[in-house]
Design a protein around this motif. Structure first.
Motif, PDB file in Angstrom:
ATOM      1  N   THR A   8    -107.948  36.347  33.841  1.00  8.54           N
ATOM      2  CA  THR A   8    -107.281  35.069  33.982  1.00  8.54           C
ATOM      3  C   THR A   8    -106.161  35.189  35.002  1.00  8.54           C
ATOM      4  O   THR A   8    -105.956  36.242  35.593  1.00  8.54           O
ATOM      5  CB  THR A   8    -106.721  34.610  32.610  1.00  8.54           C
ATOM      6  N   HIS A  13    -106.478  26.288  34.743  1.00  9.67           N
ATOM      7  CA  HIS A  13    -106.840  25.341  33.687  1.00  9.67           C
ATOM      8  C   HIS A  13    -108.191  25.669  33.057  1.00  9.67           C
ATOM      9  O   HIS A  13    -108.402  25.420  31.879  1.00  9.67           O
ATOM     10  CB  HIS A  13    -106.805  23.898  34.204  1.00  9.67           C
ATOM     11  N   GLU A  16    -107.560  28.158  30.362  1.00  7.58           N
ATOM     12  CA  GLU A  16    -107.057  27.510  29.149  1.00  7.58           C
ATOM     13  C   GLU A  16    -108.218  26.943  28.338  1.00  7.58           C
ATOM     14  O   GLU A  16    -108.222  27.029  27.109  1.00  7.58           O
ATOM     15  CB  GLU A  16    -106.056  26.420  29.514  1.00  7.58           C
TER      16      GLU A  16
END
Length: 84
Positions: A8, A13, A16
Motif C-alpha cells: 500500500t 483509496h 482503503e
C-alpha cells in the motif's frame, strides 16, 4: 495462522477499499496482516507501484492483486498453508 502483507501507500483509496474487504472476511486470530508502505523501498516501488493494493503471502510467493471481492479473498486464504 496466516501471515500477510498488504502492499500500500499513503493516500491510496483503492488500498482503503481492500482493507474494508479484509475486515469483512478475516476472522479474529485468522491472520496477521501488516500494511507495507512501498514508497520506502525502491524494490517494492518497482514491483508494486502501478498494482497496489496487493495482498502478499509473507515468506511465500502467492499474491492477490486488486480488484478482489470477499469470495476471491476467501479462496486465496484457503489456498495458503496455515502456519503456527
Amino acid at each position: 495462522m496466516l501471515y500477510l502483507d498488504l502492499m500500500t501507500t499513503e493516500g491510496c483509496h483503492l488500498c482503503e477499499d481492500a482493507i474494508v474487504v479484509l475486515q469483512q472476511v478475516l476472522l479474529p486470530g485468522q491472520a496477521e496482516v501488516d500494511l507495507v508502505d512501498i514508497v520506502y523501498d525502491p524494490k517494492l516501488m518497482e514491483e508494486y507501484a502501478v498494482r497496489i493494493p496487493v495482498l502478499v503471502e509473507r515468506g511465500g510467493e502467492r499474491e492477490l492483486g486488486w480488484p478482489f471481492d470477499a469470495e476471491q479473498l476467501r479462496q486465496f486464504l484457503q489456498s495458503l498453508p496455515q502456519r503456527p
